[in-house]
Scaffold this active site. Structure first.
Site, PDB file in Angstrom:
ATOM      1  CG  HIS A 163      -1.896   1.137   1.212  1.00  0.00           C
ATOM      2  ND1 HIS A 163      -2.325   1.761   2.357  1.00  0.00           N
ATOM      3  CD2 HIS A 163      -2.517   1.772   0.186  1.00  0.00           C
ATOM      4  CE1 HIS A 163      -3.179   2.726   2.039  1.00  0.00           C
ATOM      5  NE2 HIS A 163      -3.307   2.746   0.737  1.00  0.00           N
ATOM      6  CG  ASP A 164      -0.152   4.563  -2.342  1.00  0.00           C
ATOM      7  OD1 ASP A 164      -0.861   4.357  -1.336  1.00  0.00           O
ATOM      8  OD2 ASP A 164      -0.582   5.129  -3.360  1.00  0.00           O
ATOM      9  CG  ASN A 223      -8.170   7.727   3.912  1.00  0.00           C
ATOM     10  OD1 ASN A 223      -7.112   7.443   4.437  1.00  0.00           O
ATOM     11  ND2 ASN A 223      -8.637   7.080   2.876  1.00  0.00           N
ATOM     12  N   GLY A 332       4.335  14.161  -2.421  1.00  0.00           N
ATOM     13  CA  GLY A 332       4.364  15.299  -3.327  1.00  0.00           C
ATOM     14  C   GLY A 332       3.871  16.585  -2.709  1.00  0.00           C
TER      15      GLY A 332
END
Length: 412
Positions: A163-164, A223, A332
């Protein structure tokens, strides 16, 4: 290999892929909760899996497959999550890596095994589920025909934290046992690393999740919709003929004085579409100034995300009984200077930004641990810290008044 979570593909008895996998943003699970909770109440689901309730979790996707008796589901011999599917195509070995399996809402976070009772209650087949293996395992070696085609030696394919987010968290360059992180990209995954799952009533109420990490650790996190919102705004502007970079959006947002805010996790922001107009509509409904310009829209998004980080940090502290004096932003999003600065101001703690390629570095780190080149995760994180230069943002502006307004807006 690491990928996003929850999505999967079906294989037949010959090992062939049965159709294209669905993407989690597909609308087929939009109304799944009402029917699913009549079968198994949400409280029981959380007690069994510790997984947040999101309509596109694997459990709900497979529930739709089962209730609709889809052809691929009916003919499947095995179901594999995305990274495991790619590994199978390279090695011929079928397995479910722990961190990815933990995103399914089908795994017991204490036993690290499938919760067969829950799965059966939901009417989902259990015979198609592969064995769960820990991160750092080796699926197998490259298939001989691939080695021949590529002209390479047979090399092992390692099950990293597939899972990233699991890979990203493995690369957080902290030497502390207790630290807070935000894996910031399309989603903002904000949380802490635990040794045991947190299944409390408050954790369920706040919809926190317990996902797996390296060495059977638990990523206790929330999340948050993340930079998906600004990405969709940019896509809409491009559809309107406006070519603009993220840096230009941020520069215009910096110049904006707009103080309107949204709840980034509102359902209206989940699907693709005209995101700027959805933001305007949210502001209209909540009696705020309606942002019109690109800069105003950008300011709303970045400020709202930073406010949601503070709200989440306060809930983590409330649930765990611990305080966290800094935040590591990796991925990112650590390059979004405005967001990092606002996060420091809103949360009133230093923000350490970097590495940007945390997922890739965490992936590599687990490979090196599996091959004996690094001792353990502590050793790996120290190597990342030595290799990366972090940007540090100290809180400078008191955002308390604006945060009080945010809490009113989201009804907290």
């Amino acid at each position: 290999i690491d990928t996003w979570g929850v999505d999967y593909g079906f294989l037949d008895k010959e090992g062939n892929l049965l159709g294209y996998p669905y993407h989690y943003r597909d609308v087929r699970t939009n109304d799944v909760f009402e029917a699913a909770y009549q079968v198994v109440p949400t409280e029981e689901m959380y007690a069994r899996t510790g997984t947040q309730q999101i309509r596109f979790n694997t459990l709900f996707q497979l529930y739709i497959d089962a209730t609709e008796n889809n052809l691929a589901y009916r003919e499947a011999d095995t179901v594999l999550m995305m990274a495991d599917l790619f590994a199978y195509l390279l090695t011929g070995k079928k397995a479910a890596e722990y961190s990815l399996a933990s995103t399914t809402q089908m795994m017991n976070p204490v036993t690290h095994e499938w919760d067969y009772e829950l799965i059966k209650k939901m009417g989902i087949r259990t015979d198609i589920l592969p064995e769960i293996i820990p991160a750092g395992s080796i699926y197998g070696n490259l298939l001989p025909d691939l080695c021949e085609e590529l002209g390479c030696n047979s090399v092992p394919v390692i099950a990293v934290c597939t899972h990233d987010t699991g890979s990203a968290v493995a690369a957080v360059p902290s030497d502390r046992e207790d630290f807070c992180y935000i894996s910031c990209g399309t989603w903002s995954l904000m949380g802490i690393e635990n040794k045991e799952p947190c299944l409390s009533e408050e954790a369920q109420k706040q919809n926190f999740t317990n996902e797996g990490g390296f060495d059977y650790s638990i990523r206790f996190l929330k999340n948050i919709m993340g930079l998906w919102i600004i990405q969709e705004c940019r896509r809409q502007w491009q559809r309107e003929g406006i070519e603009i970079s993220f840096a230009e959006i941020a520069a215009q947002a910096e110049a904006s004085a707009c103080t309107s805010m949204v709840d980034p996790d509102d359902a209206s922001f989940e699907l693709p579409g005209d995101m700027p107009e959805r933001i305007r509509e949210y502001c209209r409904k909540t009696g705020q100034e309606v942002p019109e310009s690109i800069g105003d829209i950008g300011r709303v998004v970045y400020t709202s995300l930073a406010m949601k980080y503070r709200y989440t940090l306060e809930n983590i502290a409330k649930i765990t009984g611990k305080s966290y004096g800094s935040i590591h932003i990796v991925g990112g999003g650590c390059n979004a200077t405005m967001l990092c600065r606002l996060a420091a101001d809103c949360c009133n703690v230093p923000v350490y930004a970097g590495p940007g390629e945390a997922t890739a570095l965490g992936n590599i780190a687990v490979q090196l641990i599996a091959l004996g080149e690094l001792k353990d995760l502590k050793d790996a994180r120290a190597a990342v810290a030595r290799s990366e230069k972090l940007a540090v943002y100290q809180p400078q502006t008191d955002m308390s008044a604006l945060y009080a307004k945010f809490l009113q807006i989201i009804g907290a």
